[in-house]
Write a protein that holds these residues in place. Structure first.
Motif, PDB file in Angstrom:
ATOM      1  N   ASP A  27       0.830  -1.203   0.000  1.00 20.51           N
ATOM      2  CA  ASP A  27       0.000   0.000   0.000  1.00 20.51           C
ATOM      3  C   ASP A  27       0.866   1.255   0.000  1.00 20.51           C
ATOM      4  N   GLN A  28       1.869   1.303   0.858  1.00 22.00           N
ATOM      5  CA  GLN A  28       2.760   2.456   0.910  1.00 22.00           C
ATOM      6  C   GLN A  28       3.641   2.539  -0.334  1.00 22.00           C
ATOM      7  N   SER A  29       3.996   1.381  -0.888  1.00 24.08           N
ATOM      8  CA  SER A  29       4.778   1.377  -2.122  1.00 24.08           C
ATOM      9  C   SER A  29       4.007   2.004  -3.269  1.00 24.08           C
ATOM     10  N   LEU A  30       2.722   1.661  -3.383  1.00 28.50           N
ATOM     11  CA  LEU A  30       1.905   2.227  -4.449  1.00 28.50           C
ATOM     12  C   LEU A  30       1.689   3.725  -4.246  1.00 28.50           C
ATOM     13  N   ILE A  31       1.595   4.162  -2.992  1.00 31.28           N
ATOM     14  CA  ILE A  31       1.487   5.605  -2.720  1.00 31.28           C
ATOM     15  C   ILE A  31       2.743   6.324  -3.201  1.00 31.28           C
ATOM     16  N   ALA A  32       3.902   5.726  -2.923  1.00 34.12           N
ATOM     17  CA  ALA A  32       5.163   6.332  -3.356  1.00 34.12           C
ATOM     18  C   ALA A  32       5.246   6.400  -4.870  1.00 34.12           C
ATOM     19  N   LEU A  33       4.917   5.295  -5.538  1.00 35.45           N
ATOM     20  CA  LEU A  33       4.994   5.265  -6.997  1.00 35.45           C
ATOM     21  C   LEU A  33       3.988   6.224  -7.620  1.00 35.45           C
ATOM     22  N   GLY A  34       2.784   6.291  -7.043  1.00 39.39           N
ATOM     23  CA  GLY A  34       1.755   7.150  -7.614  1.00 39.39           C
ATOM     24  C   GLY A  34       2.019   8.629  -7.415  1.00 39.39           C
ATOM     25  N   SER A  35       2.691   8.973  -6.320  1.00 33.59           N
ATOM     26  CA  SER A  35       2.938  10.393  -6.056  1.00 33.59           C
ATOM     27  C   SER A  35       4.079  10.956  -6.883  1.00 33.59           C
ATOM     28  N   GLY A  36       4.833  10.093  -7.562  1.00 31.65           N
ATOM     29  CA  GLY A  36       5.960  10.577  -8.358  1.00 31.65           C
ATOM     30  C   GLY A  36       5.560  11.173  -9.688  1.00 31.65           C
ATOM     31  N   PHE A  37       4.402  10.780 -10.204  1.00 32.58           N
ATOM     32  CA  PHE A  37       3.923  11.245 -11.509  1.00 32.58           C
ATOM     33  C   PHE A  37       4.982  10.990 -12.587  1.00 32.58           C
ATOM     34  N   LEU A  38       5.182  11.956 -13.468  1.00 31.29           N
ATOM     35  CA  LEU A  38       6.048  11.730 -14.627  1.00 31.29           C
ATOM     36  C   LEU A  38       7.527  11.921 -14.292  1.00 31.29           C
ATOM     37  N   PHE A  39       7.864  13.017 -13.639  1.00 34.30           N
ATOM     38  CA  PHE A  39       9.269  13.349 -13.388  1.00 34.30           C
ATOM     39  C   PHE A  39       9.680  13.187 -11.927  1.00 34.30           C
ATOM     40  N   GLY A  40       8.755  12.913 -11.021  1.00 36.35           N
ATOM     41  CA  GLY A  40       9.086  12.698  -9.627  1.00 36.35           C
ATOM     42  C   GLY A  40       9.271  13.993  -8.847  1.00 36.35           C
ATOM     43  N   ALA A  41       9.415  13.834  -7.550  1.00 29.78           N
ATOM     44  CA  ALA A  41       9.607  14.997  -6.678  1.00 29.78           C
ATOM     45  C   ALA A  41      11.039  15.510  -6.708  1.00 29.78           C
ATOM     46  N   GLY A  42      11.962  14.718  -7.249  1.00 33.97           N
ATOM     47  CA  GLY A  42      13.368  15.101  -7.270  1.00 33.97           C
ATOM     48  C   GLY A  42      14.172  14.272  -6.289  1.00 33.97           C
ATOM     49  N   PRO A  43      15.436  14.009  -6.576  1.00 35.04           N
ATOM     50  CA  PRO A  43      16.269  13.210  -5.673  1.00 35.04           C
ATOM     51  C   PRO A  43      16.325  13.808  -4.276  1.00 35.04           C
ATOM     52  N   GLY A  44      16.040  13.000  -3.268  1.00 31.71           N
ATOM     53  CA  GLY A  44      16.086  13.441  -1.884  1.00 31.71           C
ATOM     54  C   GLY A  44      14.834  14.112  -1.385  1.00 31.71           C
ATOM     55  N   ARG A  45      13.825  14.292  -2.235  1.00 32.09           N
ATOM     56  CA  ARG A  45      12.628  15.033  -1.839  1.00 32.09           C
ATOM     57  C   ARG A  45      11.410  14.154  -1.612  1.00 32.09           C
ATOM     58  N   GLY A  46      11.596  12.848  -1.587  1.00 31.07           N
ATOM     59  CA  GLY A  46      10.477  11.954  -1.326  1.00 31.07           C
ATOM     60  C   GLY A  46      10.073  11.965   0.135  1.00 31.07           C
ATOM     61  N   HIS A  47       8.853  11.499   0.414  1.00 37.20           N
ATOM     62  CA  HIS A  47       8.326  11.519   1.772  1.00 37.20           C
ATOM     63  C   HIS A  47       8.126  10.121   2.351  1.00 37.20           C
ATOM     64  N   GLN A  48       8.008   9.100   1.523  1.00 36.14           N
ATOM     65  CA  GLN A  48       7.725   7.766   2.036  1.00 36.14           C
ATOM     66  C   GLN A  48       8.876   7.189   2.855  1.00 36.14           C
ATOM     67  N   LYS A  49      10.073   7.687   2.666  1.00 32.87           N
ATOM     68  CA  LYS A  49      11.221   7.186   3.432  1.00 32.87           C
ATOM     69  C   LYS A  49      11.198   7.679   4.879  1.00 32.87           C
ATOM     70  N   TYR A  50      10.293   8.593   5.191  1.00 30.13           N
ATOM     71  CA  TYR A  50      10.167   9.094   6.564  1.00 30.13           C
ATOM     72  C   TYR A  50       9.330   8.112   7.385  1.00 30.13           C
ATOM     73  N   ASN A  51       9.803   6.889   7.458  1.00 37.90           N
ATOM     74  CA  ASN A  51       9.204   5.824   8.266  1.00 37.90           C
ATOM     75  C   ASN A  51       7.795   5.435   7.820  1.00 37.90           C
ATOM     76  N   PHE A  52       7.386   5.816   6.620  1.00 35.57           N
ATOM     77  CA  PHE A  52       6.105   5.360   6.099  1.00 35.57           C
ATOM     78  C   PHE A  52       6.271   4.033   5.360  1.00 35.57           C
ATOM     79  N   LEU A  53       7.298   3.925   4.537  1.00 30.22           N
ATOM     80  CA  LEU A  53       7.559   2.712   3.760  1.00 30.22           C
ATOM     81  C   LEU A  53       8.715   1.949   4.389  1.00 30.22           C
ATOM     82  N   PRO A  54       8.461   0.789   4.992  1.00 29.02           N
ATOM     83  CA  PRO A  54       9.568   0.009   5.565  1.00 29.02           C
ATOM     84  C   PRO A  54      10.502  -0.511   4.471  1.00 29.02           C
ATOM     85  N   ASP A  55      11.742  -0.736   4.843  1.00 31.70           N
ATOM     86  CA  ASP A  55      12.747  -1.293   3.920  1.00 31.70           C
ATOM     87  C   ASP A  55      12.871  -0.453   2.658  1.00 31.70           C
TER      88      ASP A  55
END
Length: 389
Positions: free
Chosen positions: A230-258
């Protein structure tokens, strides 16, 4: 006229180097939060990954220069070594998260996952045995012994427990037997028997049955075993075409394990978008195509089987990992080769690539005339003279 062997497959080499570079950047981005929380340094995992990457690249460039024919002569010993390492886990393995999958090497201060080495040993052994048979059509003489080796290795891996790698070993064994020329009817019959015998046993593992139910339920168990997907799909879906940019993702803030290991492809999708995930997918597909090309060009059957086995192993692991993050397969503990954090997977993948690159060097010979050689020397001398002037 002089005949020269072709050079290494540079396109394959460059693709692997690009994947390792992507992995280095994404491990730095995906691991900094958990590294700061657990080890008070945002670069803890990055530093360890960089050291292992350097060792893996050194192994790759070393094995590029080792003639692949040597492995055929020592193939049985490779398989024995793989089994010894897997058996050594029972008395000396380190149990992490309920699984006994790692051997600690105190002199190197390194945690080794023997299954990664065992898979390469199995590929070499199967390639050597199948190369000795032009038409392996006898089930009892040809198929059964090789299938038994793969099943025995898978059984040891299941006992860790590591069901995902055990299933992959069986799939890899069947793939090697198929491309080695074994009869399809024999393989289908053996596959049906293995599924019928092992499915009830594997379903007794609570995490396996839970993951299968969560997958078949469409991720309805979002707070339980379906949370990762579920969290993986949220991460993939929030990136859209070009993504948020390297280092600017939010799922790594303890939302997506591993996030920096098994689910790093999700972070790639969030930070690099569809463009980034498509590029990674294309690179693995390209590696598989180059492995097939090397197998078609190599002059002997052992080299062809070895190239195909390594190519399918690396690409198959990658495609299973990416399918898992997309929710197309149940959650499995298989890393993304060259990209995920994990020393054993990274170094063995690079070492296997070195073997594959050496196979790619042994293609059809190329004729080089003295006239062409002298022409190249004159052009080189003229360029050197211009540079000095």
């Amino acid at each position: 006229m002089r005949r020269e062997s072709p050079a290494y497959d540079r396109a394959m080499l460059y693709a692997v180097l690009v994947l390792t570079a992507i992995g280095l950047v994404m491990v730095m981005s995906a691991s900094q939060i958990v590294a700061r929380q657990k080890f008070s340094s945002p670069f803890f995992f990055l530093e360890r990954h960089a050291v292992r990457l350097a060792v893996g690249l050194a192994l790759m460039f070393l094995l590029m220069r080792v003639p692949y024919g040597i492995y055929r002569r020592v193939a049985p010993w490779f398989l024995v070594a793989g089994f010894v390492l897997l058996v050594a886990l029972f008395p000396w393995g380190r149990r992490i998260r309920g699984s006994n999958r790692w051997l600690f090497l105190p002199l190197l201060n390194f945690m080794l996952q023997p299954v990664e080495l065992a898979k390469i040993a199995l590929i070499i052994f199967l390639s050597a045995k199948l190369a000795g048979w032009r038409r392996p059509e006898n089930f009892r003489e040809h198929v059964l012994p090789l299938l038994g080796a793969g099943l025995a290795m898978a059984a040891l891996v299941v006992c860790q427990p590591n069901v995902s790698n055990a299933v992959f070993i069986i799939l890899l064994t069947f793939t090697m037997l198929f491309i080695g020329g074994c009869r399809t009817l024999h393989l289908l019959s053996a596959g049906a028997a293995i599924i019928a015998a092992s499915a009830p046993f594997l379903y007794r593992f609570g995490h396996v049955s839970g993951r299968v139910r969560s997958f078949l339920g469409g991720g309805a168990d979002a707070d339980g075993l379906g949370y990762h997907v579920d969290q993986s799909l949220i991460a993939l879906g929030s990136g859209f075409l070009f993504g948020a940019g390297p280092g600017r993702g939010h799922q790594k803030y303890n939302f997506l394990p591993d996030a920096h290991t098994d689910f790093i492809y999700s972070i790639i999708g969030e930070e690099l978008g569809i463009i980034g995930t498509a590029c990674v997918l294309a690179l693995f597909a390209f590696l598989l195509l180059r492995a097939i090309r090397a197998a078609r060009r190599v002059p002997d059957r052992f080299g062809a089987l070895l190239a195909l086995g390594i190519g399918f192993s690396i690409a198959g692991t990658a495609f299973i990992n990416m399918s898992m993050t997309l929710g197309l397969l149940p959650t499995a503990g298989l890393p993304l080769p060259f990209v995920s954090y994990g020393g054993s997977s990274l170094m063995t993948s690079l070492a296997a690539t070195g073997i594959l690159l050496n196979v790619s060097r042994h293609g059809p010979v190329v004729a080089t005339t003295a006239k062409k050689r002298n022409g190249r020397r004159r052009v080189y001398a003229r360029r050197v003279g211009e540079a000095v002037a």
